[in-house]
Scaffold this motif. Structure first.
Motif, PDB file in Angstrom:
ATOM      1  N   ARG A 164       0.842  -1.196   0.000  1.00  0.00           N
ATOM      2  CA  ARG A 164       0.000   0.000   0.000  1.00  0.00           C
ATOM      3  C   ARG A 164       0.883   1.254   0.000  1.00  0.00           C
ATOM      4  NH1 ARG A 164      -3.072  -0.519  -2.405  1.00  0.00           N
ATOM      5  NH2 ARG A 164      -4.420   1.141  -1.625  1.00  0.00           N
ATOM      6  N   CYS A 165       1.974   1.225   0.804  1.00  0.00           N
ATOM      7  CA  CYS A 165       2.875   2.379   0.807  1.00  0.00           C
ATOM      8  C   CYS A 165       3.627   2.503  -0.511  1.00  0.00           C
ATOM      9  CB  CYS A 165       3.867   2.251   1.963  1.00  0.00           C
ATOM     10  SG  CYS A 165       3.116   2.405   3.596  1.00  0.00           S
ATOM     11  N   ALA A 166       3.935   1.393  -1.132  1.00  0.00           N
ATOM     12  CA  ALA A 166       4.597   1.432  -2.443  1.00  0.00           C
ATOM     13  C   ALA A 166       3.688   2.051  -3.486  1.00  0.00           C
ATOM     14  CB  ALA A 166       5.005   0.018  -2.872  1.00  0.00           C
ATOM     15  N   ASN A 167       2.385   1.795  -3.370  1.00  0.00           N
ATOM     16  CA  ASN A 167       1.444   2.452  -4.288  1.00  0.00           C
ATOM     17  C   ASN A 167       1.391   3.960  -4.069  1.00  0.00           C
ATOM     18  OD1 ASN A 167       0.779   0.009  -5.432  1.00  0.00           O
ATOM     19  ND2 ASN A 167      -0.967  -0.347  -4.068  1.00  0.00           N
ATOM     20  N   ILE A 168       1.682   4.392  -2.843  1.00  0.00           N
ATOM     21  CA  ILE A 168       1.738   5.835  -2.590  1.00  0.00           C
ATOM     22  C   ILE A 168       3.009   6.432  -3.185  1.00  0.00           C
ATOM     23  CG2 ILE A 168       1.907   7.566  -0.757  1.00  0.00           C
ATOM     24  CD1 ILE A 168       0.210   5.759   0.983  1.00  0.00           C
ATOM     25  N   VAL A 169       4.117   5.685  -3.085  1.00  0.00           N
ATOM     26  CA  VAL A 169       5.395   6.216  -3.562  1.00  0.00           C
ATOM     27  C   VAL A 169       5.449   6.271  -5.083  1.00  0.00           C
ATOM     28  CG1 VAL A 169       7.881   5.765  -3.613  1.00  0.00           C
ATOM     29  CG2 VAL A 169       6.599   5.478  -1.504  1.00  0.00           C
ATOM     30  N   SER A 170       4.824   5.354  -5.763  1.00  0.00           N
ATOM     31  CA  SER A 170       5.010   5.274  -7.212  1.00  0.00           C
ATOM     32  C   SER A 170       3.707   5.246  -8.000  1.00  0.00           C
ATOM     33  CB  SER A 170       5.812   3.999  -7.545  1.00  0.00           C
ATOM     34  OG  SER A 170       5.138   2.867  -7.034  1.00  0.00           O
ATOM     35  N   PRO A 171       2.781   6.181  -7.782  1.00  0.00           N
ATOM     36  CA  PRO A 171       1.680   6.317  -8.743  1.00  0.00           C
ATOM     37  C   PRO A 171       2.137   7.134  -9.953  1.00  0.00           C
ATOM     38  CG  PRO A 171       1.377   7.832  -6.941  1.00  0.00           C
ATOM     39  CD  PRO A 171       2.590   7.027  -6.601  1.00  0.00           C
ATOM     40  N   GLN A 172       1.212   7.358 -10.866  1.00  0.00           N
ATOM     41  CA  GLN A 172       1.579   8.062 -12.106  1.00  0.00           C
ATOM     42  C   GLN A 172       1.992   9.506 -11.838  1.00  0.00           C
ATOM     43  OE1 GLN A 172      -1.648   7.685 -14.833  1.00  0.00           O
ATOM     44  NE2 GLN A 172      -1.379   5.483 -15.120  1.00  0.00           N
ATOM     45  N   SER A 173       1.339  10.144 -10.902  1.00  0.00           N
ATOM     46  CA  SER A 173       1.679  11.541 -10.643  1.00  0.00           C
ATOM     47  C   SER A 173       3.081  11.664 -10.060  1.00  0.00           C
ATOM     48  CB  SER A 173       0.655  12.148  -9.677  1.00  0.00           C
ATOM     49  OG  SER A 173       0.667  11.428  -8.461  1.00  0.00           O
ATOM     50  N   LEU A 174       3.476  10.721  -9.218  1.00  0.00           N
ATOM     51  CA  LEU A 174       4.815  10.775  -8.659  1.00  0.00           C
ATOM     52  C   LEU A 174       5.866  10.407  -9.693  1.00  0.00           C
ATOM     53  CD1 LEU A 174       6.447  11.307  -6.155  1.00  0.00           C
ATOM     54  CD2 LEU A 174       6.137   8.944  -5.457  1.00  0.00           C
ATOM     55  N   GLU A 175       5.499   9.577 -10.654  1.00  0.00           N
ATOM     56  CA  GLU A 175       6.437   9.232 -11.726  1.00  0.00           C
ATOM     57  C   GLU A 175       6.799  10.473 -12.533  1.00  0.00           C
ATOM     58  OE1 GLU A 175       4.750   6.147 -14.005  1.00  0.00           O
ATOM     59  OE2 GLU A 175       4.921   4.614 -12.451  1.00  0.00           O
ATOM     60  N   ARG A 176       5.875  11.383 -12.692  1.00  0.00           N
ATOM     61  CA  ARG A 176       6.156  12.592 -13.476  1.00  0.00           C
ATOM     62  C   ARG A 176       6.911  13.641 -12.657  1.00  0.00           C
ATOM     63  NH1 ARG A 176       0.844  11.374 -15.293  1.00  0.00           N
ATOM     64  NH2 ARG A 176      -0.037  12.782 -13.751  1.00  0.00           N
ATOM     65  N   SER A 177       7.070  13.402 -11.354  1.00  0.00           N
ATOM     66  CA  SER A 177       7.785  14.364 -10.513  1.00  0.00           C
ATOM     67  C   SER A 177       9.269  14.067 -10.552  1.00  0.00           C
ATOM     68  CB  SER A 177       7.279  14.285  -9.063  1.00  0.00           C
ATOM     69  OG  SER A 177       5.888  14.509  -9.010  1.00  0.00           O
ATOM     70  N   SER A 178      10.041  15.078 -10.305  1.00  0.00           N
ATOM     71  CA  SER A 178      11.499  14.958 -10.278  1.00  0.00           C
ATOM     72  C   SER A 178      11.954  15.239  -8.859  1.00  0.00           C
ATOM     73  CB  SER A 178      12.140  15.947 -11.258  1.00  0.00           C
ATOM     74  OG  SER A 178      11.745  15.652 -12.584  1.00  0.00           O
ATOM     75  N   ALA A 179      12.262  14.184  -8.146  1.00  0.00           N
ATOM     76  CA  ALA A 179      12.658  14.338  -6.750  1.00  0.00           C
ATOM     77  C   ALA A 179      14.098  14.793  -6.674  1.00  0.00           C
ATOM     78  CB  ALA A 179      12.488  13.006  -6.019  1.00  0.00           C
ATOM     79  N   SER A 180      14.331  15.724  -5.736  1.00  0.00           N
ATOM     80  CA  SER A 180      15.698  16.167  -5.500  1.00  0.00           C
ATOM     81  C   SER A 180      16.387  15.185  -4.552  1.00  0.00           C
ATOM     82  CB  SER A 180      15.706  17.572  -4.910  1.00  0.00           C
ATOM     83  OG  SER A 180      15.048  17.560  -3.645  1.00  0.00           O
ATOM     84  N   GLU A 181      17.689  15.407  -4.357  1.00  0.00           N
ATOM     85  CA  GLU A 181      18.423  14.487  -3.491  1.00  0.00           C
ATOM     86  C   GLU A 181      17.959  14.600  -2.054  1.00  0.00           C
ATOM     87  OE1 GLU A 181      23.068  13.476  -2.356  1.00  0.00           O
ATOM     88  OE2 GLU A 181      22.581  14.610  -4.169  1.00  0.00           O
ATOM     89  N   GLU A 182      17.613  15.831  -1.600  1.00  0.00           N
ATOM     90  CA  GLU A 182      17.116  15.987  -0.238  1.00  0.00           C
ATOM     91  C   GLU A 182      15.780  15.283  -0.061  1.00  0.00           C
ATOM     92  OE1 GLU A 182      18.274  18.324  -2.116  1.00  0.00           O
ATOM     93  OE2 GLU A 182      20.158  18.869  -1.106  1.00  0.00           O
TER      94      GLU A 182
END
Length: 940
Positions: free
Chosen positions: A586-604
């Motif tokens: 369930r937490c993995a589904n929060i980390v990697s949905p489609q909207s998060l895939e389009r985000s660019s996470a910084s190192e912090e």
């Protein structure tokens, strides 16, 4: 004495001569007018006992018999042509030389039919007479005294060959016979020669003929041997002639003489028969004592049997009297005691029926107090009593069915109560801190009673039901948290949730991280509740199995088997693992949905996300004992995206710098000197400083380990900066170490291949606008590659695992070697071109060697400030060797010899000038700068 053989036992010597002779003589007594049968066969063409001997004439056969099958004893000759070295016609009797020839011609050469010798084997052994008579397996034999003694006295039985004995054939002895044959024949001839050389003894003794007059001996030896054989075959001409020696000659004379001869033969055979019968009578008289002893023993045994029968009759009479006076009264006493026991059993049965009649009211009382185990035990005990002790009681015929229905009702009630309890306990509201303040679940006694009842019914489905209820609770919590986040982010947005609790709208990356953090805290609280309930279930199961260290939760005996206890323990552990795994999903589904895939996470942000995932993973591992994978995989996906973006930016930047590089030496800012020192020490904790290469003050070279100078270009400095950035990123976030390790190898491979294309492949002339690729450019590239080779072990130690490390190391070493070949190849070609136009004549130094000296000086000026001295010596060493080889070819072409002539002096002067140039440049090691070339140049 003769030896009889049968399949029954070992070979023993038995006096079978009289019986065989009696049988043979009786046949001849009735066959005095028999004739000759059989055909004509050439018996002299081969030897029966020497299988390899074939003869073309009678004389050869006679010589063979005399040499192989005859022994000489004094002046007599003994025929040995027969089975076991005994002649059937002349056994063991010595005759003169003339009589021996007549015997061979009569019985061996002119023999029309042959009697094959019996083949003796291990299965042809015989028994002695006592063994045959006392055989216990044959019983009493009715025809024992009417059978004739001989080889047919005992029936032969076929004994199969032993499977443990190998099948030995003649081929097994072929090698031995081939090696021993010559020596054996030589030994035979030597033995016969020794026998012939013995001194002649007294006159030869003729073979005794049949008794014709006088006193005839009564000893059995006077009977001819032919009558003692086990078989008397009169149809053989040789046997017939031996039995009737003069019968055929007298047939041609008068009838009176023929009759007289027949009478004499009849009397002779009758005499032989009398002697044999006398011998048989003697044999019977010798064995008569044994027969009489057996009959006497049998009478004694019969007398003892009659005495034993009388004693048995007396004993039976005594037992009958004892039964009538003592046993009958005792049995009456036992019968009365048994009757009293039956009355007591009947009374106990009535009391048991009264107790069973009170079962249903007691069940209602136990269920009211939630004592499910006692109620189930009461039902089970009552059913056992009804089936074992009250079977067939009419008043209880419906009670077993009622108890079964009551048991099913209790089972259904336990399942319903457990589901209601699980839903109420899991759906209790969380505290404000989203953490449980205590580890005690609600209504623990009720849970113990329900679980104990389910275990007593061996109904383990409650574990699966609790798992499903826990999963449903987790799904509801995630859905509720997502709704709250969406409600706070934008109240005007339409909320659309999927079946599992995810939403189709977009959130910012910080919102996603906050949602993950709140979800992990809420799930940890639920998991602690589940762990507490599972712990109570495990304690209840331990008490049900009767474990020594378990808490005593029941009053009855242990009812759970060790096998079921182990099964339940595994199910509870699997429940914890399944629930924790589902939380990770369930937490993995929060980390990697489609909207998060389009985000660019910084190192912090990635570091913050990693801390949340690691903390949640450690908590779940402490709960279930197993690390879950889904959430870690989702984090690794985000990390791989960041690492790929990180690598793509730097790889693209490096490619642009290489394309714009002018391949000239630049000063090394102090910042890069500090970076190299940190990388050498493995210190990646401090971030890189500065963003641009300073063109101001700096060192002309980069010092490695304080003493090794490296002259570099700007692209090499940027490569060092990028490698340091990779190391710092992997140090701050170890999750990225494996991705950065692969990307570093790819970055180094890109630098190596692109620099090779630009310099070796002359691509820089087209891209960067260089007019030509000089030796200085080649030397700078080589030095940059050498610096990377120095850094490779440091990078491998920092990243701990670098796939392709050996490959990239080999590529860089090959590229450096290729650059060296390119440098000394250019110079060697120019020197060779100058030597092609050189002639050994003044002026000295010639213009050719002046140009050669100029090329060597230019090469030294180009690479002396860039490459280390050892590498310069190596390059000049190759150029020097190529120069000597080309000069030798030119000297051969000009036909200049080492003869001290003018041309030899010119060559010496030119080489002296050449070596002075090398000494001035110090292009070779000191030991190679002597004038040894003046002698080496003439060595072909």
């Amino acid at each position: 004495m003769a030896t009889t053989r049968s399949a029954g036992g070992a070979a023993t010597s038995v006096d079978s001569g009289p019986a065989a002779a009696n049988s043979a003589i009786r046949k001849l007594s009735t066959a005095s007018g028999g004739g000759i049968a059989g055909g004509v066969a050439p018996s002299w063409q081969s030897c029966y006992y020497c299988t390899r001997e074939q003869f073309k004439s009678i004389s050869d056969f006679v010589n063979h018999l005399r040499s192989r099958h005859c022994t000489r004893e004094g002046g007599s000759f003994v025929c040995r042509y027969g089975f076991n070295g005994v002649c059937a016609s002349l056994p063991l009797d010595g005759v003169s030389d003339r009589d021996y020839d007549a015997h061979v011609a009569k019985y061996h050469v002119n023999q029309h039919t042959r009697e094959m010798p019996p083949e003796w084997g291990v299965y042809s052994a015989a028994q002695n007479l006592p063994a045959v008579l006392n055989d216990p397996s044959r019983g009493k034999q009715s025809n024992l005294f009417t059978k004739k003694w001989g080889e047919h006295f005992v029936e032969r039985s076929h004994v199969p060959p032993s499977p443990r004995l190998p099948d030995i054939t003649h081929a097994d002895f072929s090698v031995y016979l081939g090696s021993i044959g010559k020596r054996y024949r030589w030994h035979e001839r030597r033995q016969q020669q020794l026998e012939r050389d013995k001194p002649l003894e007294n006159g030869a003794q003729g073979a005794p003929g049949p008794a014709s007059g006088g006193q005839t001996p009564t000893h059995l030896s006077s009977v001819p041997e032919i009558f003692l054989k086990s078989q008397l075959q009169l149809h053989h001409p040789a046997t017939f002639k031996q039995v009737f020696p003069n019968y055929m000659q007298t047939s041609a004379s008068s009838p009176e003489s023929h009759q007289q001869t027949g009478r004499q033969l009849q009397e002779q055979l009758s005499h032989y028969l009398d002697m044999v019968e006398v011998k048989i009578a003697q044999q019977v008289s010798q064995k008569s004592a044994a027969f009489f002893h057996a009959m006497t023993t049998q009478h004694a045994i019969l007398a003892e049997m009659e005495q034993a029968a009388d004693q048995v009759r007396q004993l039976r009479a005594a037992l009958a009297e004892l039964h009538s006076h003592s046993v009958v009264d005792s049995f009456k006493v036992l019968r009365f005691a048994q009757r009293r026991q039956h009355y007591n059993l009947t009374l106990d049965k009535l009391r048991l029926m009264a107790t069973v009649h009170k079962t249903q009211p007691m069940l209602q009382l136990l269920l009211g107090t939630q004592d499910y185990v006692a109620a189930l035990d009461l039902i089970g005990t009552t059913q056992e009593i009804l089936s074992a002790e009250l079977l067939g009681i009419h008043c209880f015929k419906h009670l077993p069915m009622q108890l079964s229905e009551m048991e099913k009702l209790i089972d259904k009630m336990l399942t319903t109560e457990f589901e209601r309890y699980a839903a109420a306990d899991l759906n209790r509201p969380l505290t404000d801190a989203l953490r449980e303040t205590d580890s005690v679940c609600a209504e623990e006694d009720k849970l113990v009673a329900i679980v104990m009842g389910l275990l007593r019914k061996q109904n383990f489905s409650f574990v699966q039901a609790y798992q499903q209820e826990a999963i449903a609770t987790i799904r509801a919590i995630i859905k509720q948290l997502l709704i709250e986040v969406l409600a706070r982010s934008d109240s005007d947005q339409e909320i659309s949730l999927t079946g599992h609790g995810e939403q189709a709208l977009e959130l910012t990356l910080p919102e996603w991280i906050a949602l993950l953090q709140r979800s992990s805290q809420a799930l940890v609280s639920i998991l602690e509740r589940i762990k507490t309930v599972v712990g109570i279930m495990q304690q209840t199961a331990d008490a049900a199995v009767g474990a020594q260290d378990a808490v005593n939760l029941i009053d009855s005996e242990a009812f759970l088997s060790p096998g079921h206890h182990e099964q339940l323990k595994n199910q509870l552990q699997q429940l914890l693992q399944a629930v924790c795994h589902y939380c990770h999903e369930r937490c993995a589904n929060i980390v990697s949905p489609q909207s998060l895939e389009r985000s660019s996470a910084s190192e912090e942000e990635l570091l913050q996300l990693s801390e949340i995932v690691d903390q949640f993973g450690e908590t779940t591992r402490s709960i279930c004992g197993v690390a879950s994978v889904p959430l870690q995989l989702a984090l690794k996906v985000q990390a791989s995206r960041y690492a790929q973006r990180f690598h793509s930016e730097r790889k693209q930047k490096l490619s642009l710098l290489l394309d714009q590089e002018r391949w000239r030496q630049v000063d090394i800012p102090h910042e890069f000197q500090r970076i190299i020192e940190r990388m050498a020490a493995g210190d990646y904790a401090k971030p890189e400083m500065g963003n641009l290469i300073s063109n101001g003050a700096g060192n002309p070279v980069l010092l490695v380990e304080g003493k090794q100078p490296y002259t570099l270009v700007s692209a090499s400095l940027m490569l060092i900066r990028m490698l340091y950035e990779y190391g710092c990123s992997a140090h701050r976030l170890p999750l990225l170490a494996s991705y950065h390790a692969r990307n570093v190898v790819d970055l180094l491979r890109c630098f190596n291949s692109r620099s090779c294309q630009l310099i070796i492949g002359a691509g820089a002339m087209r891209v960067a606008g260089l007019k030509t690729i000089t030796s200085t450019n080649l030397a700078l590239v080589s030095r940059a590659l050498q610096l990377v080779l120095w850094l490779l072990p440091k990078l491998k130690e920092h990243f701990q695992a670098m796939s392709g490390y050996e490959t990239i190391e080999r590529d860089y070493q090959g590229h450096i070697k290729e650059i060296e070949n390119k440098i000394h190849g250019i110079v060697s070609e120019r020197l060779a071109a100058q030597l092609d136009a050189w002639e050994a004549r003044p002026p000295i130094p010639s213009q050719t060697f002046r140009h050669i000296s100029r090329h060597l000086v230019k090469l030294h000026e180009a690479i002396a400030g860039v490459l280390p001295e050892a590498q310069i010596h190596e390059i000049y060493g190759v150029v020097h060797r190529n120069f000597k080889d080309k000069l030798r070819e030119q000297l051969l072409k000009l036909n200049v010899n080492n003869n001290g002539g003018p041309q030899h002096g010119v060559v010496t002067s030119e080489l002296t000038f050449y070596m002075e140039t090398l000494r001035t440049l110090k292009a070779l090691p000191a030991e190679q700068l002597d004038n040894g070339i003046l002698e080496e140049i003439w060595l072909y």
